[in-house]
Design a protein around this motif. Structure first.
Motif, PDB file in Angstrom:
ATOM      1  N   ALA A 181       7.556  -1.668   8.767  1.00 50.04           N
ATOM      2  CA  ALA A 181       7.781  -1.080   7.442  1.00 50.04           C
ATOM      3  C   ALA A 181       6.664  -1.479   6.487  1.00 50.04           C
ATOM      4  O   ALA A 181       6.220  -0.675   5.654  1.00 50.04           O
ATOM      5  N   ALA A 182       6.208  -2.714   6.613  1.00 51.38           N
ATOM      6  CA  ALA A 182       5.077  -3.160   5.789  1.00 51.38           C
ATOM      7  C   ALA A 182       3.834  -2.339   6.097  1.00 51.38           C
ATOM      8  O   ALA A 182       3.070  -1.966   5.190  1.00 51.38           O
ATOM      9  N   LEU A 183       3.643  -2.023   7.374  1.00 50.66           N
ATOM     10  CA  LEU A 183       2.486  -1.227   7.772  1.00 50.66           C
ATOM     11  C   LEU A 183       2.576   0.194   7.217  1.00 50.66           C
ATOM     12  O   LEU A 183       1.576   0.753   6.750  1.00 50.66           O
ATOM     13  N   VAL A 184       3.782   0.783   7.224  1.00 44.13           N
ATOM     14  CA  VAL A 184       3.958   2.120   6.660  1.00 44.13           C
ATOM     15  C   VAL A 184       3.680   2.103   5.158  1.00 44.13           C
ATOM     16  O   VAL A 184       3.038   3.017   4.613  1.00 44.13           O
ATOM     17  N   SER A 185       4.156   1.072   4.463  1.00 50.05           N
ATOM     18  CA  SER A 185       3.921   0.965   3.018  1.00 50.05           C
ATOM     19  C   SER A 185       2.436   0.859   2.713  1.00 50.05           C
ATOM     20  O   SER A 185       1.926   1.495   1.785  1.00 50.05           O
ATOM     21  N   LEU A 186       1.745   0.061   3.498  1.00 49.21           N
ATOM     22  CA  LEU A 186       0.307  -0.071   3.323  1.00 49.21           C
ATOM     23  C   LEU A 186      -0.384   1.269   3.576  1.00 49.21           C
ATOM     24  O   LEU A 186      -1.276   1.685   2.832  1.00 49.21           O
ATOM     25  N   ALA A 187       0.048   1.948   4.629  1.00 49.08           N
ATOM     26  CA  ALA A 187      -0.523   3.258   4.959  1.00 49.08           C
ATOM     27  C   ALA A 187      -0.246   4.273   3.858  1.00 49.08           C
ATOM     28  O   ALA A 187      -1.098   5.102   3.521  1.00 49.08           O
ATOM     29  N   HIS A 188       0.944   4.207   3.283  1.00 52.06           N
ATOM     30  CA  HIS A 188       1.299   5.128   2.205  1.00 52.06           C
ATOM     31  C   HIS A 188       0.378   4.939   1.007  1.00 52.06           C
ATOM     32  O   HIS A 188      -0.045   5.903   0.362  1.00 52.06           O
ATOM     33  N   GLY A 189       0.048   3.682   0.708  1.00 52.02           N
ATOM     34  CA  GLY A 189      -0.873   3.414  -0.387  1.00 52.02           C
ATOM     35  C   GLY A 189      -2.263   3.947  -0.118  1.00 52.02           C
ATOM     36  O   GLY A 189      -2.940   4.453  -1.029  1.00 52.02           O
ATOM     37  N   THR A 190      -2.715   3.866   1.138  1.00 50.18           N
ATOM     38  CA  THR A 190      -4.053   4.348   1.470  1.00 50.18           C
ATOM     39  C   THR A 190      -4.133   5.872   1.461  1.00 50.18           C
ATOM     40  O   THR A 190      -5.223   6.427   1.357  1.00 50.18           O
ATOM     41  N   ASN A 191      -2.989   6.550   1.574  1.00 57.22           N
ATOM     42  CA  ASN A 191      -3.007   8.010   1.645  1.00 57.22           C
ATOM     43  C   ASN A 191      -2.517   8.657   0.354  1.00 57.22           C
ATOM     44  O   ASN A 191      -3.237   9.407  -0.297  1.00 57.22           O
ATOM     45  N   ASP A 192      -1.297   8.330  -0.064  1.00 59.30           N
ATOM     46  CA  ASP A 192      -0.711   9.048  -1.191  1.00 59.30           C
ATOM     47  C   ASP A 192      -1.254   8.607  -2.544  1.00 59.30           C
ATOM     48  O   ASP A 192      -1.422   9.447  -3.449  1.00 59.30           O
ATOM     49  N   ALA A 193      -1.484   7.316  -2.743  1.00 59.23           N
ATOM     50  CA  ALA A 193      -2.046   6.880  -4.028  1.00 59.23           C
ATOM     51  C   ALA A 193      -3.415   7.513  -4.252  1.00 59.23           C
ATOM     52  O   ALA A 193      -3.797   7.814  -5.390  1.00 59.23           O
ATOM     53  N   GLN A 194      -4.141   7.740  -3.170  1.00 54.46           N
ATOM     54  CA  GLN A 194      -5.483   8.322  -3.287  1.00 54.46           C
ATOM     55  C   GLN A 194      -5.454   9.762  -3.791  1.00 54.46           C
ATOM     56  O   GLN A 194      -6.419  10.237  -4.384  1.00 54.46           O
ATOM     57  N   LYS A 195      -4.351  10.460  -3.546  1.00 52.19           N
ATOM     58  CA  LYS A 195      -4.290  11.850  -3.988  1.00 52.19           C
ATOM     59  C   LYS A 195      -4.310  11.934  -5.505  1.00 52.19           C
ATOM     60  O   LYS A 195      -4.968  12.808  -6.085  1.00 52.19           O
ATOM     61  N   THR A 196      -3.620  11.013  -6.146  1.00 54.04           N
ATOM     62  CA  THR A 196      -3.673  10.983  -7.599  1.00 54.04           C
ATOM     63  C   THR A 196      -5.052  10.545  -8.080  1.00 54.04           C
ATOM     64  O   THR A 196      -5.581  11.073  -9.076  1.00 54.04           O
ATOM     65  N   MET A 197      -5.649   9.586  -7.370  1.00 56.29           N
ATOM     66  CA  MET A 197      -7.022   9.190  -7.705  1.00 56.29           C
ATOM     67  C   MET A 197      -7.949  10.400  -7.643  1.00 56.29           C
ATOM     68  O   MET A 197      -8.812  10.595  -8.517  1.00 56.29           O
ATOM     69  N   GLY A 198      -7.789  11.205  -6.607  1.00 52.44           N
ATOM     70  CA  GLY A 198      -8.634  12.385  -6.454  1.00 52.44           C
ATOM     71  C   GLY A 198      -8.440  13.378  -7.579  1.00 52.44           C
ATOM     72  O   GLY A 198      -9.409  13.961  -8.088  1.00 52.44           O
ATOM     73  N   VAL A 199      -7.181  13.586  -8.003  1.00 49.68           N
ATOM     74  CA  VAL A 199      -6.903  14.529  -9.077  1.00 49.68           C
ATOM     75  C   VAL A 199      -7.489  14.036 -10.397  1.00 49.68           C
ATOM     76  O   VAL A 199      -8.096  14.809 -11.155  1.00 49.68           O
ATOM     77  N   ILE A 200      -7.323  12.741 -10.702  1.00 52.17           N
ATOM     78  CA  ILE A 200      -7.876  12.202 -11.945  1.00 52.17           C
ATOM     79  C   ILE A 200      -9.403  12.276 -11.929  1.00 52.17           C
ATOM     80  O   ILE A 200     -10.035  12.649 -12.929  1.00 52.17           O
TER      81      ILE A 200
END
Length: 417
Positions: A181-200
């Motif tokens: 679960a920790a690995l999925v959370s880390l993976a989620h940060g590397t993928n989904d948080a970046q989408k907002t970074m890209g939009v900004i």
């Protein structure tokens, strides 16, 4: 370079609001199976997931660059277009959260961006090759690959642990679930948080604050990471219930296999710059894990509703964003109208959610939707004992009495914990 304009500030704030909804909408991806199997307490699980989402946001910018540099033509759009796109994405996230459906926040964002861009600059402003190779193909492949991997992984875990005492095996796999679960959370940060970074970043380029082809600034990475972490900590309990209890019944072995498979797919896609849906990956893995256990059951009615939501995500978000873009084109008053509509609609959806509150205290309760009957049919055990086994964890023994067709012996037996 130009200074921040009012519309640009509104876009950045709205993007962070989307990131926040992404966090609580997608908490289930990392923690639903861990919570449903009892490997972690709900509040501790979402706190750990939030922290690792924040860490993951700093590990890569490949997905952010796909959005800010590749999906649409930067020269063909204005900050108002991105604002309209975010409106479509946020409203779709909130609607699907209200009904407890784990749809893709990523595809809501992509749909909003595509719809607003087409409404503003036409289809020529969309890079079709990037859309197909980095968005659509991963969307189709991710749940299939993760599902197959989880099915194989589940069968292997049961085979390897066949000679181990069941209680010992479950205890060990619960510990493994925490790590996965920790690995999925880390993976989620590397993928989904970046989408907002890209939009900004895209908004900053279109507003003249950054030069074209710029990477996300550090303050953008940090703010996006904190927004998604805060949303994750608050927990999307409605979707956690659907993913953890409504789709299939998971044992710790299955939860471990599902999360490990999903994390592998997500991390690989982040490395390659594919903007895939973590929701699709985890949902496919959960279904694969359900099929991988002998006697396991997948509730295809729930899976069918999820599939419909997946198919509607891109066009629904695109249509709302296109409508919002049409209104913002009317001038400043149009932007104000869209902003008021977004705030009012969000508040209305939240008020509707208060009619039936789902939180950490009742997230593991079994809904009355034929879940027990499905499990009984799949496992093939006596109905009385199966019903008592399923319901004993969430309600007093008296609730499993004659009203459910149980005999007196079972009606008066102590509730199971």
């Amino acid at each position: 370079m130009e200074s921040f304009s009012l519309i640009l500030a509104i876009v950045v704030i709205t993007a962070l609001a989307f990131d926040f909804t992404n966090g609580f909408h997608d908490t289930a991806n990392a923690m639903a199976t861990t919570i449903s199997t009892g490997a972690m307490k709900p509040k501790i699980a979402v706190a750990m997931s939030a922290a690792l989402n924040l860490v993951g946001a700093f590990l890569s910018v490949e997905v952010a660059n796909t959005i800010s540099k590749g999906l649409v033509d930067e020269s063909g759009i204005q900050p108002e277009v991105i604002f309209a796109a975010l409106v479509g994405a946020i409203l779709w996230n909130l609607v699907t959260w209200l009904v407890g459906l784990p749809s893709s926040s990523s595809h809501a964002l992509m749909g909003g961006l595509l719809g607003a861009t087409v409404a503003s600059a036409g289809f020529g402003a969309v890079n079709g090759g990037t859309l197909v190779t980095n968005v659509l193909i991963p969307a189709l492949a991710a749940p299939v690959v993760a599902g197959i991997a989880a099915t194989v992984g589940t069968r292997m875990t049961y085979k390897l642990g066949s000679k181990t005492e069941e209680r010992t095996a479950k205890k060990g796999y619960r510990a493994g679930q925490i790590a996965s679960a920790a690995l999925v959370s880390l993976a989620h940060g590397t993928n989904d948080a970046q989408k907002t970074m890209g939009v900004i970043t895209l908004a900053l380029v279109t507003g003249g604050v950054l030069v074209p082809d710029s990477d996300p600034p550090v303050w953008v990475i940090a703010s996006a990471g904190m927004a998604i972490a805060l949303g994750t900590y608050l927990g999307g309990w409605r979707i956690i219930r659907t993913m953890g209890k409504g789709l299939t019944d998971l044992q710790p072995q299955q939860g471990f296999a599902a999360q490990t498979s999903a994390a592998t797919v997500i991390l690989a896609s982040s490395h390659l710059g594919f903007s895939l849906s973590t929701t699709h990956s985890v949902s496919g893995a959960v279904m694969g894990a359900g099929l991988g256990r002998k006697g396991g059951v997948v509730r295809w009615s729930t899976a069918g509703r999820m599939l419909v939501a997946w198919l509607l995500t891109l066009p629904a978000a695109a249509l709302v964003a296109a409508g919002a873009e049409y209104v913002t084109q009317q001038g400043t008053w149009g932007t104000v109208v869209v902003a008021v509509f977004l705030v009012g609609s969000s508040l209305g959806i939240w008020l509707l959610s208060r009619r039936e509150v789902v939180d950490h205290t009742n997230v593991n309760q079994v809904e009355e939707d034929g879940v027990v009957a499905d499990a009984v049919a799949a496992v093939g055990v006596p109905p009385t004992l199966a019903v008592e086994e399923e319901l004993g964890r969430v309600m007093p023994a008296q609730a499993t009495g004659p009203a459910l067709g149980l005999d007196e012996k079972h009606a008066t037996s102590p509730a199971k914990v």
